[in-house]
Design an enzyme around this catalytic site. Structure first.
Site, PDB file in Angstrom:
ATOM      1  N   THR A 102      76.886   6.664 -49.337  1.00  0.00           N
ATOM      2  CA  THR A 102      75.533   7.016 -48.916  1.00  0.00           C
ATOM      3  C   THR A 102      74.857   7.795 -50.036  1.00  0.00           C
ATOM      4  O   THR A 102      75.270   8.898 -50.369  1.00  0.00           O
ATOM      5  CB  THR A 102      75.556   7.859 -47.631  1.00  0.00           C
ATOM      6  OG1 THR A 102      76.212   7.127 -46.594  1.00  0.00           O
ATOM      7  CG2 THR A 102      74.143   8.206 -47.187  1.00  0.00           C
ATOM      8  N   LYS A 178      70.607   2.688 -44.462  1.00  0.00           N
ATOM      9  CA  LYS A 178      71.701   3.620 -44.165  1.00  0.00           C
ATOM     10  C   LYS A 178      71.157   5.014 -43.902  1.00  0.00           C
ATOM     11  O   LYS A 178      71.674   5.760 -43.070  1.00  0.00           O
ATOM     12  CB  LYS A 178      72.708   3.654 -45.323  1.00  0.00           C
ATOM     13  CG  LYS A 178      73.897   4.620 -45.109  1.00  0.00           C
ATOM     14  CD  LYS A 178      74.729   4.237 -43.897  1.00  0.00           C
ATOM     15  CE  LYS A 178      75.849   5.227 -43.592  1.00  0.00           C
ATOM     16  NZ  LYS A 178      76.856   5.319 -44.636  1.00  0.00           N
ATOM     17  N   LYS A 246      75.261  16.837 -46.727  1.00  0.00           N
ATOM     18  CA  LYS A 246      74.817  15.972 -47.833  1.00  0.00           C
ATOM     19  C   LYS A 246      73.801  14.930 -47.358  1.00  0.00           C
ATOM     20  O   LYS A 246      72.707  14.789 -47.924  1.00  0.00           O
ATOM     21  CB  LYS A 246      76.012  15.250 -48.452  1.00  0.00           C
ATOM     22  CG  LYS A 246      75.639  14.145 -49.436  1.00  0.00           C
ATOM     23  CD  LYS A 246      76.856  13.363 -49.896  1.00  0.00           C
ATOM     24  CE  LYS A 246      77.452  12.463 -48.843  1.00  0.00           C
ATOM     25  NZ  LYS A 246      76.696  11.178 -48.670  1.00  0.00           N
TER      26      LYS A 246
END
Length: 310
Positions: A102, A178, A246
């Site tokens: 990602t 995503k 994150k």
């Protein structure tokens, strides 16, 4: 691709963490020639025990036709591709890099351009589904790239995924999708933790809360999947708190780039950041509920060995 050429196809998987190990194992079990790469000797030995080959540095994957990058963040992606021991300078022209981590869509676009300049193909191919689906080869892949990249990757996609979404013909689109998924996943986990904390604070039985909500309109996939970790008092990381620190930071960064406010994601980010700051960053992401334990003193279920004093 013929059965013979598929058997001759050499696959490298960089990153043998939870998702990378599962994916590499699924590819191996479906008859592909797979070499795993990780700095951890324990991870390499675990993959070797599954019947695969392993190496310590990405540069050692020079003979691979397809390399999957399944690492934690954009910095690691940069390092394993273009760092001192990176794989890019060693791959043959027309090899394929499948970028599965990602990362920000802007980084994915830049990676595609840089790899093309090196004569390499890229499939922007983030994955979702968790450790169990990775190992069983039932992931969802949100992919974008050229028709040639998709065609070349087909044996790998067939082996690792139950569903492959072809979202566009250039890197960046897969990572954009995503990011939408990670916004929802992070918010749902944070909301599930808050809902459980509220119920426990009101004196409800945690097991009953789970039973009722998992059969009611307030349910979500994340509630149903993560709350059992809370009920068992087991915060062994399948996906860690710091992963969502994150990922939700990437959501925040991308929102700023687009001048789009993301207040709900920002609230979830604050909860995950608080959990990380409290020392729970490497625990399972369901450990965000421990922030409420710290703030309000709720009593959370304990692991069986803890409850027995073990």
């Amino acid at each position: 691709m013929s059965e013979r050429s598929q058997q001759a196809l050499r696959i490298g998987v960089i990153g043998l963490g939870v998702m990378g190990m599962g994916t590499a194992t699924a590819l191996l079990q479906r008859g592909l020639n797979v070499t795993g790469c990780d700095i951890s000797q324990a991870a390499r030995e675990a993959f070797t025990a599954e019947g695969g080959k392993s190496v310590a540095t990405p540069a050692e994957l020079a003979d691979c036709h397809i390399v999957l990058v399944v690492v934690v963040n954009g910095g690691q992606v940069e390092q394993v591709l273009f760092g001192e021991q990176g794989v890019v300078g060693h791959l043959a022209p027309d090899s394929l890099v499948m970028q599965c981590a990602t990362v920000a869509p802007s980084q994915a676009k830049q990676l595609g351009e840089r790899l093309a300049a090196e004569g390499l193909m890229m499939l922007d191919a983030p994955i979702s589904g968790g450790a169990a689906k990775a190992k069983s080869g039932d992931l969802s892949v949100m992919a974008s790239g050229s028709p040639e990249a998709f065609s070349y990757a087909q044996p790998v996609l067939d082996a690792m995924a139950a569903k492959v979404y072809r979202l566009g013909d250039a890197p960046g689109v897969g990572s954009s999708m995503k990011l939408v998924n990670q916004l929802l996943a992070g918010v749902h986990i944070a909301t599930a933790a808050e809902a459980m904390a509220l119920g426990i604070r009101m004196g409800l039985d945690p097991e009953v809360i789970f039973d009722v909500i998992s059969h009611s309109a307030g349910n979500s996939w994340m509630f149903e999947n993560r709350v059992p970790h809370i009920l068992s008092g087991d915060y062994t990381p399948l996906s860690a708190v710091d992963i969502f620190v994150k990922d939700l930071n990437i959501v925040h960064q991308t929102g700023r780039e687009l001048a789009l406010t993301t207040p709900i994601a920002a609230s979830a980010l604050q909860l995950f950041t608080a959990a990380s700051g409290a020392g729970f960053g490497r625990e399972d992401d369901s450990a965000v509920i421990k922030v409420y334990q710290r703030l309000s003193g709720i009593t959370l279920p304990e692991a069986a060995n803890d409850a027995c004093g073990g």
